[in-house]
Design a protein around this motif. Structure first.
Motif, short mmCIF file in Angstrom:
data_model
loop_
_atom_site.label_atom_id
_atom_site.label_comp_id
_atom_site.label_asym_id
_atom_site.label_seq_id
_atom_site.Cartn_x
_atom_site.Cartn_y
_atom_site.Cartn_z
N UNK A 72 6.07 16.52 -2.26
CA UNK A 72 6.18 15.15 -2.79
C UNK A 72 7.43 14.47 -2.24
N UNK A 73 8.55 15.19 -2.27
CA UNK A 73 9.80 14.62 -1.76
C UNK A 73 9.69 14.30 -0.27
N UNK A 74 9.07 15.21 0.49
CA UNK A 74 8.89 15.01 1.93
C UNK A 74 7.98 13.80 2.19
N UNK A 75 6.91 13.69 1.41
CA UNK A 75 5.99 12.56 1.56
C UNK A 75 6.70 11.25 1.26
N UNK A 76 7.55 11.25 0.23
CA UNK A 76 8.30 10.03 -0.10
C UNK A 76 9.27 9.65 1.03
N UNK A 78 8.86 10.30 4.20
CA UNK A 78 8.02 9.76 5.28
C UNK A 78 7.53 8.35 4.96
N UNK A 79 7.20 8.12 3.71
CA UNK A 79 6.70 6.79 3.31
C UNK A 79 7.82 5.75 3.42
N UNK A 80 9.04 6.15 3.10
CA UNK A 80 10.17 5.21 3.26
C UNK A 80 10.39 4.88 4.73
N UNK A 81 10.22 5.87 5.60
CA UNK A 81 10.30 5.61 7.04
C UNK A 81 9.18 4.68 7.49
N UNK A 82 7.99 4.90 6.91
CA UNK A 82 6.84 4.03 7.23
C UNK A 82 7.16 2.57 6.89
N UNK A 83 7.80 2.36 5.74
CA UNK A 83 8.16 0.99 5.34
C UNK A 83 9.13 0.39 6.34
N UNK A 84 10.12 1.17 6.77
CA UNK A 84 11.08 0.67 7.76
C UNK A 84 10.38 0.35 9.08
N UNK A 85 9.44 1.20 9.48
CA UNK A 85 8.68 0.96 10.73
C UNK A 85 7.81 -0.29 10.62
N UNK A 86 7.20 -0.49 9.45
CA UNK A 86 6.36 -1.68 9.24
C UNK A 86 7.22 -2.94 9.36
N UNK A 87 8.41 -2.90 8.75
CA UNK A 87 9.32 -4.07 8.82
C UNK A 87 9.76 -4.33 10.26
N UNK A 88 10.14 -3.25 10.96
CA UNK A 88 10.60 -3.41 12.35
C UNK A 88 9.48 -3.95 13.24
N UNK A 89 8.27 -3.43 13.05
CA UNK A 89 7.11 -3.89 13.85
C UNK A 89 6.81 -5.36 13.58
N UNK A 90 6.91 -5.76 12.32
CA UNK A 90 6.66 -7.16 11.97
C UNK A 90 7.69 -8.08 12.63
N UNK A 91 8.95 -7.67 12.61
CA UNK A 91 9.99 -8.49 13.24
C UNK A 91 9.76 -8.59 14.75
N UNK A 92 9.38 -7.47 15.35
CA UNK A 92 9.09 -7.44 16.79
C UNK A 92 7.90 -8.36 17.11
N UNK A 93 6.85 -8.28 16.28
CA UNK A 93 5.66 -9.12 16.50
C UNK A 93 5.99 -10.60 16.33
N UNK A 94 6.80 -10.92 15.32
CA UNK A 94 7.16 -12.33 15.11
C UNK A 94 7.95 -12.87 16.30
N UNK A 123 0.84 -1.20 0.00
CA UNK A 123 0.00 0.00 0.00
C UNK A 123 0.88 1.25 0.00
N UNK A 124 1.93 1.25 0.83
CA UNK A 124 2.83 2.41 0.91
C UNK A 124 3.59 2.58 -0.40
N UNK A 125 4.03 1.48 -0.97
CA UNK A 125 4.75 1.56 -2.26
C UNK A 125 3.86 2.07 -3.38
N UNK A 126 2.57 1.75 -3.32
CA UNK A 126 1.62 2.30 -4.31
C UNK A 126 1.53 3.81 -4.19
N UNK A 127 1.55 4.31 -2.96
CA UNK A 127 1.51 5.75 -2.74
C UNK A 127 2.80 6.40 -3.24
N UNK A 128 3.93 5.73 -3.07
CA UNK A 128 5.21 6.25 -3.58
C UNK A 128 5.17 6.29 -5.11
N UNK A 129 4.58 5.26 -5.74
CA UNK A 129 4.45 5.23 -7.21
C UNK A 129 3.56 6.38 -7.68
#
Length: 195
Positions: free
Chosen positions: A163-167, A169-185, A109-115
């Motif tokens: 647009x650059x600022x949003x991108x 933030x979205x890259x940070x969101x992806x890193x946070x999603x990955x970190x949260x998933x690892x923590x949850x696992x 979903x986040x990558x779609x917003x970046x696209x």
């Protein structure tokens, strides 16, 4: 008769003194006080109840400062919140691979917003270049830059910046999603192994 009466009084006094309570506390001046009645005001050290032999019968609960009470309440709230998260994790997932699927969907979903931002940037960049070229021609010819042209440049610069600022933030969101998933696992595996 007189002897029986005096024996009764002696027994009554002994019984009364055996059941009498003795209290110990430290007053505001720091002096230790003893009495058969508890103090009228609650001392900061609390009141200790003694038995007839002077041995501590009940120890007072320590009087906590506001900071200590707040700390305990915060710890209890955090513990309760962790228990809630653990229940939700166990109810939502049975194995770590399911967490990976959710993670990938969220990242998608986040990558779609970046696209979508990339398409916006493709439109904004040539427009910005065109406006900058027009302004440069006006300045080269020593003409005053029209106000609407200057306003267009400010607008398109802000759009590019957003647009650059949003991108970013979205890259940070992806890193946070990955970190949260690892923590949850990791937590899911801990909870499953403790059962």
């Amino acid at each position: 008769m007189l002897r029986g009466l005096s024996t009764f009084f002696i027994l009554a006094l002994l019984t009364a003194s055996a059941s009498a309570k003795l209290y110990r506390w430290v007053d505001e001046t720091g002096r230790v006080q003893y009495s058969d009645k508890p103090p009228v005001t609650t001392p900061t050290s609390g009141v200790t109840e003694l038995n007839k032999s002077g041995i501590v019968k009940t120890t007072p609960a320590p009087v906590l400062s506001k900071e200590e009470k707040d700390k305990i309440q915060n710890e209890q709230a955090q513990q309760k919140e962790q228990q809630r998260k653990d229940r939700a994790l166990l109810q939502s997932f049975s194995k770590p691979e399911e967490i990976d699927l959710i993670r990938d969907r969220r990242i998608g979903v986040v990558e779609s917003a970046i696209a979508a931002n990339a398409i916006r940037m493709q439109n904004a960049t040539p427009r910005k270049t065109r406006i900058e070229t027009q302004i440069a021609r006006h300045k080269k010819a020593n003409r005053v830059v029209p106000a609407d042209l200057a306003a267009d440049l400010v607008s398109v610069q802000k759009e590019v910046f957003d647009i650059e600022e949003d991108n970013r933030n979205k890259k940070k969101d992806i890193e946070n999603i990955k970190a949260k998933a690892e923590e949850d696992k990791k937590r899911l595996l801990e909870l499953k192994s403790s059962k």
